[in-house]
Design a protein around this motif. Structure first.
Motif, PDB file in Angstrom:
ATOM      1  N   HIS A 249       0.814  -1.202   0.000  1.00  0.00           N
ATOM      2  CA  HIS A 249       0.000   0.000   0.000  1.00  0.00           C
ATOM      3  C   HIS A 249       0.852   1.257   0.000  1.00  0.00           C
ATOM      4  N   THR A 250       0.238   2.351  -0.446  1.00  0.00           N
ATOM      5  CA  THR A 250       0.853   3.671  -0.420  1.00  0.00           C
ATOM      6  C   THR A 250       0.469   4.374   0.875  1.00  0.00           C
ATOM      7  N   LEU A 251       1.457   4.946   1.543  1.00  0.00           N
ATOM      8  CA  LEU A 251       1.183   5.690   2.769  1.00  0.00           C
ATOM      9  C   LEU A 251       0.890   7.147   2.432  1.00  0.00           C
ATOM     10  N   LEU A 252      -0.288   7.616   2.835  1.00  0.00           N
ATOM     11  CA  LEU A 252      -0.695   9.005   2.656  1.00  0.00           C
ATOM     12  C   LEU A 252      -0.713   9.659   4.029  1.00  0.00           C
ATOM     13  N   GLN A 253       0.070  10.724   4.191  1.00  0.00           N
ATOM     14  CA  GLN A 253       0.155  11.429   5.465  1.00  0.00           C
ATOM     15  C   GLN A 253      -0.333  12.862   5.287  1.00  0.00           C
ATOM     16  N   ILE A 254      -1.252  13.269   6.169  1.00  0.00           N
ATOM     17  CA  ILE A 254      -1.856  14.594   6.100  1.00  0.00           C
ATOM     18  C   ILE A 254      -1.699  15.270   7.452  1.00  0.00           C
ATOM     19  N   ASP A 255      -1.271  16.513   7.428  1.00  0.00           N
ATOM     20  CA  ASP A 255      -1.089  17.288   8.658  1.00  0.00           C
ATOM     21  C   ASP A 255      -1.560  18.704   8.381  1.00  0.00           C
ATOM     22  N   CYS A 256      -2.613  19.145   9.069  1.00  0.00           N
ATOM     23  CA  CYS A 256      -3.112  20.501   8.836  1.00  0.00           C
ATOM     24  C   CYS A 256      -4.021  20.930   9.983  1.00  0.00           C
ATOM     25  N   VAL A 257      -4.455  22.167   9.934  1.00  0.00           N
ATOM     26  CA  VAL A 257      -5.375  22.706  10.927  1.00  0.00           C
ATOM     27  C   VAL A 257      -6.716  21.971  10.845  1.00  0.00           C
ATOM     28  N   LYS A 271     -12.868   9.109  -2.211  1.00  0.00           N
ATOM     29  CA  LYS A 271     -13.957   8.380  -2.855  1.00  0.00           C
ATOM     30  C   LYS A 271     -14.107   8.791  -4.317  1.00  0.00           C
ATOM     31  N   ASP A 272     -14.096  10.093  -4.577  1.00  0.00           N
ATOM     32  CA  ASP A 272     -14.253  10.580  -5.943  1.00  0.00           C
ATOM     33  C   ASP A 272     -13.078  10.183  -6.822  1.00  0.00           C
ATOM     34  N   CYS A 273     -11.896   9.942  -6.224  1.00  0.00           N
ATOM     35  CA  CYS A 273     -10.712   9.511  -6.981  1.00  0.00           C
ATOM     36  C   CYS A 273     -10.596   7.990  -7.035  1.00  0.00           C
ATOM     37  N   ASN A 274     -11.608   7.274  -6.555  1.00  0.00           N
ATOM     38  CA  ASN A 274     -11.602   5.803  -6.531  1.00  0.00           C
ATOM     39  C   ASN A 274     -10.410   5.242  -5.769  1.00  0.00           C
ATOM     40  N   ILE A 275     -10.084   5.868  -4.647  1.00  0.00           N
ATOM     41  CA  ILE A 275      -8.988   5.405  -3.791  1.00  0.00           C
ATOM     42  C   ILE A 275      -9.572   4.590  -2.645  1.00  0.00           C
ATOM     43  N   GLN A 276      -8.968   3.438  -2.379  1.00  0.00           N
ATOM     44  CA  GLN A 276      -9.424   2.574  -1.299  1.00  0.00           C
ATOM     45  C   GLN A 276      -8.470   2.683  -0.111  1.00  0.00           C
ATOM     46  N   ILE A 277      -9.040   2.646   1.083  1.00  0.00           N
ATOM     47  CA  ILE A 277      -8.252   2.728   2.312  1.00  0.00           C
ATOM     48  C   ILE A 277      -8.133   1.331   2.919  1.00  0.00           C
ATOM     49  N   LEU A 294      -2.881   7.239   6.417  1.00  0.00           N
ATOM     50  CA  LEU A 294      -3.753   6.353   5.657  1.00  0.00           C
ATOM     51  C   LEU A 294      -2.924   5.472   4.724  1.00  0.00           C
ATOM     52  N   PHE A 295      -3.106   4.158   4.806  1.00  0.00           N
ATOM     53  CA  PHE A 295      -2.510   3.245   3.834  1.00  0.00           C
ATOM     54  C   PHE A 295      -3.559   2.985   2.769  1.00  0.00           C
ATOM     55  N   ILE A 296      -3.270   3.412   1.558  1.00  0.00           N
ATOM     56  CA  ILE A 296      -4.267   3.439   0.503  1.00  0.00           C
ATOM     57  C   ILE A 296      -3.793   2.688  -0.737  1.00  0.00           C
ATOM     58  N   GLY A 297      -4.714   2.467  -1.661  1.00  0.00           N
ATOM     59  CA  GLY A 297      -4.399   1.848  -2.937  1.00  0.00           C
ATOM     60  C   GLY A 297      -5.410   2.252  -3.976  1.00  0.00           C
ATOM     61  N   GLN A 298      -5.104   1.950  -5.231  1.00  0.00           N
ATOM     62  CA  GLN A 298      -6.038   2.230  -6.303  1.00  0.00           C
ATOM     63  C   GLN A 298      -7.177   1.214  -6.278  1.00  0.00           C
ATOM     64  N   LYS A 299      -8.168   1.424  -7.132  1.00  0.00           N
ATOM     65  CA  LYS A 299      -9.334   0.537  -7.137  1.00  0.00           C
ATOM     66  C   LYS A 299      -8.949  -0.897  -7.463  1.00  0.00           C
ATOM     67  N   ASP A 300      -7.872  -1.079  -8.265  1.00  0.00           N
ATOM     68  CA  ASP A 300      -7.412  -2.433  -8.590  1.00  0.00           C
ATOM     69  C   ASP A 300      -6.547  -3.037  -7.494  1.00  0.00           C
ATOM     70  N   GLY A 301      -6.374  -2.310  -6.385  1.00  0.00           N
ATOM     71  CA  GLY A 301      -5.594  -2.823  -5.264  1.00  0.00           C
ATOM     72  C   GLY A 301      -4.118  -2.506  -5.316  1.00  0.00           C
ATOM     73  N   LYS A 302      -3.637  -1.899  -6.403  1.00  0.00           N
ATOM     74  CA  LYS A 302      -2.212  -1.624  -6.555  1.00  0.00           C
ATOM     75  C   LYS A 302      -1.834  -0.297  -5.891  1.00  0.00           C
ATOM     76  N   LYS A 303      -0.547  -0.149  -5.600  1.00  0.00           N
ATOM     77  CA  LYS A 303      -0.039   1.089  -5.020  1.00  0.00           C
ATOM     78  C   LYS A 303      -0.107   2.222  -6.044  1.00  0.00           C
ATOM     79  N   ILE A 304      -0.043   3.436  -5.556  1.00  0.00           N
ATOM     80  CA  ILE A 304      -0.048   4.609  -6.439  1.00  0.00           C
ATOM     81  C   ILE A 304       1.399   4.997  -6.681  1.00  0.00           C
ATOM     82  N   VAL A 305       1.946   4.560  -7.814  1.00  0.00           N
ATOM     83  CA  VAL A 305       3.358   4.792  -8.115  1.00  0.00           C
ATOM     84  C   VAL A 305       3.559   5.813  -9.229  1.00  0.00           C
TER      85      VAL A 305
END
Length: 442
Positions: A249-257, A271-277, A294-305
Motif C-alpha cells: 500500500h501507499t502511505l498518505l500522510q496529512i497534517d493541517c489545521v 472516494k471521488d478519486c476511486n482510492i481505497q483505504i 492512511l494506507f491506501i491503494g487504487q481501485k485495482d488494489g495496486k499502489k499509487i506509483v
C-alpha cells in the motif's frame, strides 16, 4: 441479498458526562464507505475526535469517537444508527460473491411552502427544525414582501423515507408550530417539475466565478477573501505520499489545521478519486492540528506509483485542506451579496448543514437578508393567495459547473441596514470571517 445486521453498527455512550460516544461499524467493505459514514456523522451535527479504520478489501472495521457540536442542540442517536446501517453494504456472504447491488432509487423531493411574518433569525429557526427532523434541504427559495411577510420554499427529502405518511407530515407541522408559534401557515406536497427548474443558480459573472472557484486563495488583503490568521495556518498544511513503508500500500500522510467536516472532506476526495483505504488512523487534535495516516491503494488494489497520479491526488487534497468552503462578498448592481460554495460529490450529494451554519451565523450577527429580484416560477395555493404582494427573492441554493467539479452555491442578498458597513473592507471581512468560522467550526 441480506440487509445489514443490527450489530453492524454499535453506538456506546461515554461512561462519564462529557466523554465522547464511540461508534463502531463492522460490515462488508466498499469504495467510499468511509466517506458515507463521515457524511452521515456530519449530517447529525457530530464532530469526530479520533478514529481507526482497517479492511482486508472484503470486510472493514471502523471505530470513531464523536461528540456533538455546540450548535447541535439535539442528536437522535437511534436514528443515527439506522442511517449508518443504511450506508453499510449487505452483510450476507453473497455480497462479495456476486455483482454489487444496484443503487437505491433517489428519494422523492417535497415542497414545503412556508408563510409567516418576518423576523430576525426566522430562516435559521425553520432550518433547525428541518435538520432535527432529518429532513434534508435540497434547494431553497426565500422571499419577502414589502409589508414584512415572508414566503419560503424549501425543497426537501426525508432521510427516514416517511414523508408520504400523514403521521410524518403531522410531526413536521407540529414541530414547526412548537418553535414558531401559530402565526404562520405551511403546505407540504410533492415538488414535481418545480424542483427540476431550480437545479441551477442564477448566472454568475465571470469575475465572480473566478473569485469563488479559483484553486488558490490570494494573500492580497485587498481582495474580498482576505485571509484571517486561521486561514493562514491552513496554508501551511502538508500532504505527503510514501511508497517505502509498505510492500502492498501507499502511505498518505496529512497534517493541517482541524476544521468541521475535515475527515469528510478527505474521505470525499478519496472516494471521488476511486482510492481505497486499507488502514487509517485519525489522531486526536493537538493544538488545533489534525494528523492522518492512511494506507491506501487504487481501485485495482495496486499502489499509487505514477508521479502524475500522486501529484493530482495531493493537489486535490491540499485544495480541500485550504478551503473546502468558499465564502465571498460581491455586488450585483446596488445589492450586496454573500456567496458560499462547496464541491458536490460525484454521487450528487452536497455537503451537509451548510445552509444551517450560514443562517446560524447571520442570526448570531443579527443580519437580515434582502433582495430586489422577482421570483418567476412558483405554483402553490399559498403562493397564489399571496400574489397580491410584490414578492422579492432573498436567498437561493443551486448548482454551478466548472471544468472539473460541480459546486453547490448558496446566494444571500443582504439587508444594508445592519451593523456591518458593507461599503468598507473591514465590515465585509468581519462578515465573511464570521460565516467562514461558523462553517469551519472555529
Amino acid at each position: 441479498m441480506g440487509l445489514p445486521t443490527d450489530d453492524a453498527v454499535v453506538i456506546q455512550k461515554g461512561k462519564k458526562a462529557g466523554e465522547p460516544y464511540v461508534i463502531t461499524v463492522n460490515c462488508p467493505d466498499k469504495t467510499g464507505l468511509g466517506c458515507d459514514i463521515c457524511y452521515t456523522i456530519l449530517d447529525f451535527g457530530l464532530y469526530i475526535i479520533k478514529g481507526d479504520v482497517s479492511t482486508d478489501g472484503i470486510w472493514c472495521y471502523v471505530i470513531l469517537w464523536v461528540v456533538p457540536h455546540a450548535s447541535s442542540p439535539m442528536v437522535r442517536w437511534a436514528n443515527l444508527k439506522e442511517r449508518l446501517l443504511s450506508v453499510c453494504p449487505s452483510c450476507s456472504v453473497s455480497f462479495y460473491l456476486t455483482q454489487p447491488s444496484p443503487p437505491a432509487a433517489s428519494s422523492p423531493v417535497y415542497l414545503l411552502t412556508f408563510c409567516s411574518h418576518d423576523r430576525r433569525g426566522l430562516l435559521h429557526d425553520v432550518t433547525q427544525v428541518l435538520c432535527e427532523l432529518e429532513l434534508t434541504i435540497q434547494r431553497v427559495k426565500v422571499t419577502t414582501t414589502p409589508d414584512g411577510r415572508v414566503l419560503d420554499l424549501f425543497f426537501i427529502t426525508d432521510n427516514l423515507e416517511l414523508l408520504h405518511t400523514k403521521e410524518r407530515q403531522d410531526e413536521t407541522y407540529k414541530q414547526l408550530h412548537a418553535v414558531l408559534g401559530q402565526s404562520f401557515s405551511c403546505e407540504l406536497q410533492l415538488a414535481g417539475s418545480q424542483f427540476d427548474n431550480l437545479q441551477c443558480v442564477s448566472s454568475l459573472s465571470p469575475s465572480v466565478a473566478e473569485e469563488l472557484f479559483r484553486c488558490e486563495l490570494s494573500d492580497n488583503e485587498f481582495r474580498t477573501q482576505a485571509l484571517s490568521p486561521d486561514m493562514m495556518n491552513l496554508k501551511r498544511g502538508s500532504v505527503t505520499i510514501d511508497n517505502s513503508m509498505s510492500p502492498a500500500h501507499t502511505l498518505l500522510q496529512i497534517d493541517c489545521v482541524d476544521h468541521k467536516g475535515f475527515l469528510y472532506d478527505i474521505m470525499r476526495t478519496l472516494k471521488d478519486c476511486n482510492i481505497q483505504i486499507a488502514y487509517g488512523r485519525f489522531s486526536a487534535v493537538n493544538k488545533g492540528q489534525r494528523e492522518l495516516d492512511l494506507f491506501i491503494g487504487q481501485k485495482d488494489g495496486k499502489k499509487i506509483v505514477d508521479p502524475d497520479k500522486q501529484d493530482v491526488l495531493c493537489s486535490r487534497l491540499k485544495a480541500e485542506m485550504l478551503h473546502p468552503l468558499r465564502v465571498i462578498i460581491t455586488y450585483r448592481g446596488p445589492d450586496t451579496e454573500l456567496l458560499v460554495a462547496n464541491p458536490v460529490e460525484l454521487s450528487g450529494k452536497g455537503r451537509p448543514r451548510v445552509f444551517y451554519d450560514v443562517t446560524l451565523a447571520m442570526k448570531t450577527l443579527g443580519i437580515c437578508i434582502f433582495s430586489l429580484r422577482m421570483v418567476h416560477y412558483i405554483t402553490s395555493s399559498l403562493f397564489t393567495r399571496w400574489m397580491t404582494f410584490n414578492i422579492f427573492l432573498q436567498a437561493e441554493i443551486g448548482r454551478h459547473c466548472t471544468s472539473d467539479l460541480v459546486w453547490e452555491v448558496y446566494r444571500f442578498l443582504l439587508d444594508e441596514n445592519c451593523r456591518f458597513d458593507m461599503s468598507c473592507m473591514v465590515g465585509r471581512n468581519q462578515l465573511v470571517d464570521k460565516v467562514r468560522r461558523t462553517l469551519m467550526g472555529w
